[in-house]
Design an enzyme around this catalytic site. Structure first.
Site, short mmCIF file in Angstrom:
data_model
loop_
_atom_site.label_atom_id
_atom_site.label_comp_id
_atom_site.label_asym_id
_atom_site.label_seq_id
_atom_site.Cartn_x
_atom_site.Cartn_y
_atom_site.Cartn_z
N ASN A 97 -27.02 53.04 -13.99
CA ASN A 97 -27.96 53.41 -15.08
C ASN A 97 -28.91 54.54 -14.69
O ASN A 97 -29.49 55.17 -15.57
CB ASN A 97 -28.76 52.16 -15.48
CG ASN A 97 -29.94 52.50 -16.37
OD1 ASN A 97 -29.77 52.88 -17.53
ND2 ASN A 97 -31.15 52.40 -15.83
N TYR A 162 -28.64 68.76 -17.87
CA TYR A 162 -28.47 67.36 -18.28
C TYR A 162 -27.09 67.15 -18.90
O TYR A 162 -26.36 66.24 -18.54
CB TYR A 162 -29.58 66.95 -19.25
CG TYR A 162 -29.58 65.49 -19.61
CD1 TYR A 162 -29.99 64.53 -18.69
CD2 TYR A 162 -29.18 65.05 -20.88
CE1 TYR A 162 -30.00 63.17 -19.03
CE2 TYR A 162 -29.20 63.70 -21.22
CZ TYR A 162 -29.61 62.77 -20.29
OH TYR A 162 -29.62 61.43 -20.62
N1 LIG Z 1 -33.69 56.83 -23.36
C1 LIG Z 1 -32.85 57.61 -23.98
O1 LIG Z 1 -33.10 58.09 -25.08
C2 LIG Z 1 -31.52 57.92 -23.31
C3 LIG Z 1 -30.56 58.60 -24.04
C4 LIG Z 1 -29.34 58.88 -23.43
C5 LIG Z 1 -29.10 58.47 -22.14
N2 LIG Z 1 -30.06 57.81 -21.44
C6 LIG Z 1 -29.75 57.41 -20.06
O2 LIG Z 1 -30.25 56.11 -19.78
C7 LIG Z 1 -30.47 55.99 -18.37
C8 LIG Z 1 -31.85 55.52 -17.99
O3 LIG Z 1 -32.43 54.72 -18.90
P1 LIG Z 1 -33.76 53.88 -18.58
O4 LIG Z 1 -34.35 53.65 -19.91
O5 LIG Z 1 -33.46 52.71 -17.71
O6 LIG Z 1 -34.68 54.93 -17.75
P2 LIG Z 1 -36.00 54.66 -16.93
O7 LIG Z 1 -36.54 56.01 -16.57
O8 LIG Z 1 -36.92 53.73 -17.65
O9 LIG Z 1 -35.50 53.90 -15.62
C9 LIG Z 1 -34.78 54.56 -14.64
C10 LIG Z 1 -35.09 53.93 -13.30
O10 LIG Z 1 -34.30 54.62 -12.34
C11 LIG Z 1 -35.05 54.76 -11.17
N3 LIG Z 1 -34.52 55.89 -10.40
C12 LIG Z 1 -34.64 57.21 -10.67
N4 LIG Z 1 -34.01 57.93 -9.73
C13 LIG Z 1 -33.49 57.05 -8.84
C14 LIG Z 1 -32.74 57.18 -7.64
N5 LIG Z 1 -32.41 58.38 -7.17
N6 LIG Z 1 -32.34 56.06 -7.00
C15 LIG Z 1 -32.68 54.85 -7.46
N7 LIG Z 1 -33.42 54.64 -8.59
C16 LIG Z 1 -33.82 55.74 -9.26
C17 LIG Z 1 -36.48 54.98 -11.64
O11 LIG Z 1 -37.41 54.60 -10.63
C18 LIG Z 1 -36.56 54.08 -12.87
O12 LIG Z 1 -37.10 52.80 -12.59
C19 LIG Z 1 -30.26 57.39 -17.79
O13 LIG Z 1 -28.98 57.49 -17.22
C20 LIG Z 1 -30.42 58.28 -19.01
O14 LIG Z 1 -29.80 59.54 -18.84
C21 LIG Z 1 -31.26 57.52 -22.01
#
Ligand SMILES: NC(=O)c1ccc[n+]([C@@H]2O[C@H](COP(=O)([O-])OP(=O)(O)OC[C@H]3O[C@@H](n4cnc5c(N)ncnc54)[C@H](O)[C@@H]3O)[C@@H](O)[C@H]2O)c1
Length: 266
Positions: A97, A162
């Site tokens: 994720n 992205y």
């Molecule tokens: N929210 C949207 O509108 C949306 C739309 C399309 C895709 N996404 C995708 O959803 C995913 C994330 O969603 P979310 O809501 O959980 O995001 P979020 O930012 O709330 O959580 C992501 C977590 O990943 C952790 N993280 C970041 N880099 C890291 C690393 N290198 N190693 C370990 N942990 C790491 C952060 O500390 C954070 O806790 C992503 O892949 C994003 O591209 C989101």
């Protein structure tokens, strides 16, 4: 009634979340998987945030543990897979994720630093977690990988780094699905659209200096389906299905969860 992930062990990366008013994708996936009977390893580079998710799961009566790892570091990914197998004896599900964006644009605007950071986190991270988790799945000839991509991978967007990194996630998933199909290991993607999660709302409103309520209104208006934006639970229910045995005949699928946004062609 049997729980949908009873007896399964899942690793969820990015199981903490960006602080904000709503639930993130990774946290929602972790909570839902635990509710459905999985034992869940909560991986995040921000241990405190993963521990918050752990506390929520414990309150719910579920089983999970937080683990600090940066998915861009090979040694961390190796330790993550070994720690999960040692603690729970197996790895059935891997949800990749972790993902990021920011400071994106045209090739002229995007710096090399941004390009490398986005590709490292979004794509290299998934390559590395798969690299170290797959041998455990292969040994038992079973497993389900769910990669969180984005509809940006297939839709027009001005975010060059992205988009191309997420298109890479789709390609990585396709390749792994074909390489491991004969071993009983499935690999699928979820492509979330406009979601009401802290990563999007708090993240974008801060980066672009837009009022949060205004941003929510704008994003919701862009979604064809009544109700506006989706949320972390929408992503989580898709991940639950793809990770469960209900999807045992489904591999290499790129599933949009986007209220019809990617279907609005022409
Ligand atoms: N929210 C949207 O509108 C949306 C739309 C399309 C895709 N996404 C995708 O959803 C995913 C994330 O969603 P979310 O809501 O959980 O995001 P979020 O930012 O709330 O959580 C992501 C977590 O990943 C952790 N993280 C970041 N880099 C890291 C690393 N290198 N190693 C370990 N942990 C790491 C952060 O500390 C954070 O806790 C992503 O892949 C994003 O591209 C989101």
């Amino acid at each position: 009634m049997a729980k949908r992930l009873e007896g399964k062990v899942a690793i969820v990366t990015g199981a903490g979340q960006t602080p904000g008013d709503t639930v993130g994708n990774g946290r929602a996936i972790s909570i839902l998987f635990a509710r459905e009977g999985a034992r869940v390893m909560l991986v995040d580079r921000n241990l405190e945030s993963a521990q918050e998710t752990q506390a929520m799961i414990a309150k719910d009566g579920g089983t999970a543990f937080a683990f600090q790892a940066d998915v861009t570091i090979a040694e961390d990914c190796q330790k993550m897979a070994a720690a999960c197998a040692e603690r729970y004896g197996q790895i059935d599900i891997l949800v990749n994720n972790v993902g990021t964006g920011g400071r994106d644009g045209t090739p002229v605007q995007v710096t090399e630093e941004t390009w490398d950071r986005v590709f490292n986190i979004n794509l290299r991270g998934m390559f590395l977690t798969c690299k170290y988790v797959l041998p455990f799945m292969e040994a038992r000839e079973t497993g389900a990988i769910v990669n969180i991509s984005s509809i940006a991978a297939v839709c027009a967007t001005p975010m060059l780094a992205y988009k191309t990194s997420k298109a890479g996630v789709n390609a990585l998933t396709h390749t792994i699905a074909m390489q491991y199909a004969a071993k009983g290991i499935r690999a699928n993607c979820i492509m979330p659209g406009l979601m009401n999660t802290p990563m999007a709302i708090e993240g974008i409103s801060k980066a672009m200096k837009i009022d949060k309520e205004e941003l929510i209104k704008r994003r919701s208006k862009a979604v064809p389906l009544k109700g506006g934006m989706g949320d972390g639970w929408d992503t989580a229910y898709g991940a639950l299905f793809l990770a469960s045995d209900e999807a045992k005949f489904i591999t290499s699928v790129m599933l949009p969860i986007d209220g019809g946004q990617s279907a609005r062609i022409g």
